[in-house]
Design a protein around this motif. Structure first.
Motif, PDB file in Angstrom:
ATOM      1  N   GLY A  43       0.813  -1.212   0.000  1.00 53.09           N
ATOM      2  CA  GLY A  43       0.000   0.000   0.000  1.00 53.09           C
ATOM      3  C   GLY A  43       0.846   1.260   0.000  1.00 53.09           C
ATOM      4  O   GLY A  43       0.459   2.284  -0.567  1.00 53.09           O
ATOM      5  N   PHE A  44       1.999   1.177   0.613  1.00 53.43           N
ATOM      6  CA  PHE A  44       2.918   2.318   0.661  1.00 53.43           C
ATOM      7  C   PHE A  44       3.409   2.672  -0.730  1.00 53.43           C
ATOM      8  O   PHE A  44       3.453   3.843  -1.112  1.00 53.43           O
ATOM      9  N   VAL A  45       3.770   1.662  -1.508  1.00 55.79           N
ATOM     10  CA  VAL A  45       4.259   1.892  -2.863  1.00 55.79           C
ATOM     11  C   VAL A  45       3.138   2.433  -3.741  1.00 55.79           C
ATOM     12  O   VAL A  45       3.341   3.346  -4.542  1.00 55.79           O
ATOM     13  N   LYS A  46       1.925   1.900  -3.580  1.00 60.60           N
ATOM     14  CA  LYS A  46       0.784   2.378  -4.365  1.00 60.60           C
ATOM     15  C   LYS A  46       0.466   3.838  -4.045  1.00 60.60           C
ATOM     16  O   LYS A  46       0.190   4.637  -4.938  1.00 60.60           O
ATOM     17  N   ALA A  47       0.528   4.199  -2.771  1.00 54.99           N
ATOM     18  CA  ALA A  47       0.252   5.585  -2.373  1.00 54.99           C
ATOM     19  C   ALA A  47       1.324   6.529  -2.909  1.00 54.99           C
ATOM     20  O   ALA A  47       1.001   7.637  -3.373  1.00 54.99           O
ATOM     21  N   ASN A  48       2.575   6.113  -2.859  1.00 53.34           N
ATOM     22  CA  ASN A  48       3.655   6.947  -3.403  1.00 53.34           C
ATOM     23  C   ASN A  48       3.537   7.085  -4.909  1.00 53.34           C
ATOM     24  O   ASN A  48       3.846   8.141  -5.458  1.00 53.34           O
ATOM     25  N   PHE A  49       3.106   6.030  -5.582  1.00 51.66           N
ATOM     26  CA  PHE A  49       2.925   6.115  -7.027  1.00 51.66           C
ATOM     27  C   PHE A  49       1.846   7.139  -7.358  1.00 51.66           C
ATOM     28  O   PHE A  49       2.018   7.968  -8.253  1.00 51.66           O
ATOM     29  N   LYS A  50       0.743   7.097  -6.625  1.00 52.39           N
ATOM     30  CA  LYS A  50      -0.335   8.078  -6.853  1.00 52.39           C
ATOM     31  C   LYS A  50       0.139   9.500  -6.570  1.00 52.39           C
ATOM     32  O   LYS A  50      -0.191  10.430  -7.293  1.00 52.39           O
ATOM     33  N   ALA A  51       0.903   9.660  -5.505  1.00 53.11           N
ATOM     34  CA  ALA A  51       1.320  11.001  -5.092  1.00 53.11           C
ATOM     35  C   ALA A  51       2.357  11.609  -6.029  1.00 53.11           C
ATOM     36  O   ALA A  51       2.326  12.814  -6.289  1.00 53.11           O
ATOM     37  N   PHE A  52       3.275  10.803  -6.535  1.00 50.84           N
ATOM     38  CA  PHE A  52       4.408  11.347  -7.288  1.00 50.84           C
ATOM     39  C   PHE A  52       4.429  10.959  -8.768  1.00 50.84           C
ATOM     40  O   PHE A  52       5.410  11.226  -9.454  1.00 50.84           O
ATOM     41  N   ASP A  53       3.381  10.335  -9.265  1.00 57.07           N
ATOM     42  CA  ASP A  53       3.377   9.869 -10.648  1.00 57.07           C
ATOM     43  C   ASP A  53       3.454  11.018 -11.646  1.00 57.07           C
ATOM     44  O   ASP A  53       4.126  10.908 -12.672  1.00 57.07           O
ATOM     45  N   GLN A  54       2.820  12.117 -11.366  1.00 55.58           N
ATOM     46  CA  GLN A  54       2.762  13.232 -12.311  1.00 55.58           C
ATOM     47  C   GLN A  54       3.934  14.202 -12.175  1.00 55.58           C
ATOM     48  O   GLN A  54       3.964  15.215 -12.861  1.00 55.58           O
ATOM     49  N   ALA A  55       4.899  13.891 -11.328  1.00 53.99           N
ATOM     50  CA  ALA A  55       5.991  14.822 -11.064  1.00 53.99           C
ATOM     51  C   ALA A  55       7.232  14.588 -11.921  1.00 53.99           C
ATOM     52  O   ALA A  55       8.274  15.173 -11.657  1.00 53.99           O
ATOM     53  N   GLY A  56       7.145  13.735 -12.926  1.00 53.70           N
ATOM     54  CA  GLY A  56       8.275  13.524 -13.832  1.00 53.70           C
ATOM     55  C   GLY A  56       9.429  12.793 -13.179  1.00 53.70           C
ATOM     56  O   GLY A  56       9.245  11.921 -12.337  1.00 53.70           O
ATOM     57  N   LEU A  57      10.642  13.157 -13.598  1.00 54.51           N
ATOM     58  CA  LEU A  57      11.840  12.479 -13.100  1.00 54.51           C
ATOM     59  C   LEU A  57      12.043  12.718 -11.604  1.00 54.51           C
ATOM     60  O   LEU A  57      12.476  11.822 -10.880  1.00 54.51           O
ATOM     61  N   LEU A  58      11.715  13.900 -11.123  1.00 59.70           N
ATOM     62  CA  LEU A  58      11.832  14.178  -9.688  1.00 59.70           C
ATOM     63  C   LEU A  58      10.875  13.288  -8.892  1.00 59.70           C
ATOM     64  O   LEU A  58      11.235  12.761  -7.835  1.00 59.70           O
ATOM     65  N   GLY A  59       9.678  13.097  -9.398  1.00 61.63           N
ATOM     66  CA  GLY A  59       8.728  12.200  -8.747  1.00 61.63           C
ATOM     67  C   GLY A  59       9.210  10.762  -8.753  1.00 61.63           C
ATOM     68  O   GLY A  59       9.034  10.028  -7.779  1.00 61.63           O
ATOM     69  N   LYS A  60       9.815  10.355  -9.866  1.00 57.43           N
ATOM     70  CA  LYS A  60      10.384   9.017  -9.941  1.00 57.43           C
ATOM     71  C   LYS A  60      11.504   8.849  -8.923  1.00 57.43           C
ATOM     72  O   LYS A  60      11.642   7.807  -8.297  1.00 57.43           O
ATOM     73  N   ALA A  61      12.318   9.879  -8.764  1.00 57.49           N
ATOM     74  CA  ALA A  61      13.403   9.829  -7.780  1.00 57.49           C
ATOM     75  C   ALA A  61      12.835   9.722  -6.365  1.00 57.49           C
ATOM     76  O   ALA A  61      13.371   8.975  -5.529  1.00 57.49           O
TER      77      ALA A  61
END
Length: 129
Positions: A43-61
């Protein structure tokens, strides 16, 4: 310490840091989705994906860094039910090593550069005055 030796010390700390940062950009681009797929029930990974998916490379980092923190200390998140311990234990050692060593080296060299900056700003200037 002379300014030449401080400059050389900064160079020997800064150059590996630049190389590590270039490696981190590559590593984040290649390994983030792989690591998230290996922790798909978390659930932690899913929540982080939702939160940072639209932030580009910085979100991926950010997502990659959080996954690395999960791999370093899974018990903290497992107590709260945010990560599946069996997934973390089955995580491939090679990818785990790549993530932890990469972020660890970045932390180490960034800290060393900050300590050198503190030394130059406060200790070396007060000794010269």
């Amino acid at each position: 310490m002379s300014s030449v030796s401080l400059g050389l010390l900064g160079f020997f700390i800064g150059m590996p840091l630049i190389i590590i940062l270039v490696w981190l950009i590559y590593m984040v681009h290649v390994y983030t989705e792989k690591a998230e797929a290996l922790l798909s029930n978390s659930g932690f990974v899913k929540a982080n994906f939702k939160a940072f998916d639209q932030a580009g490379l910085l979100g991926k980092a950010m997502r990659n860094g959080f996954i690395t923190l999960v791999l370093i200390n899974p018990d903290l998140l497992a107590k709260r039910g945010l990560v599946n311990l069996s997934e973390v234990k089955e995580f491939p050692r090679r990818i785990k090593r790549i993530l932890v060593v990469s972020w660890g080296l970045c932390f180490l060299f960034t800290s060393a550069l900050m300590v050198l900056g503190f030394y130059i700003e406060y200790v070396d200037k007060s000794a010269g005055v």
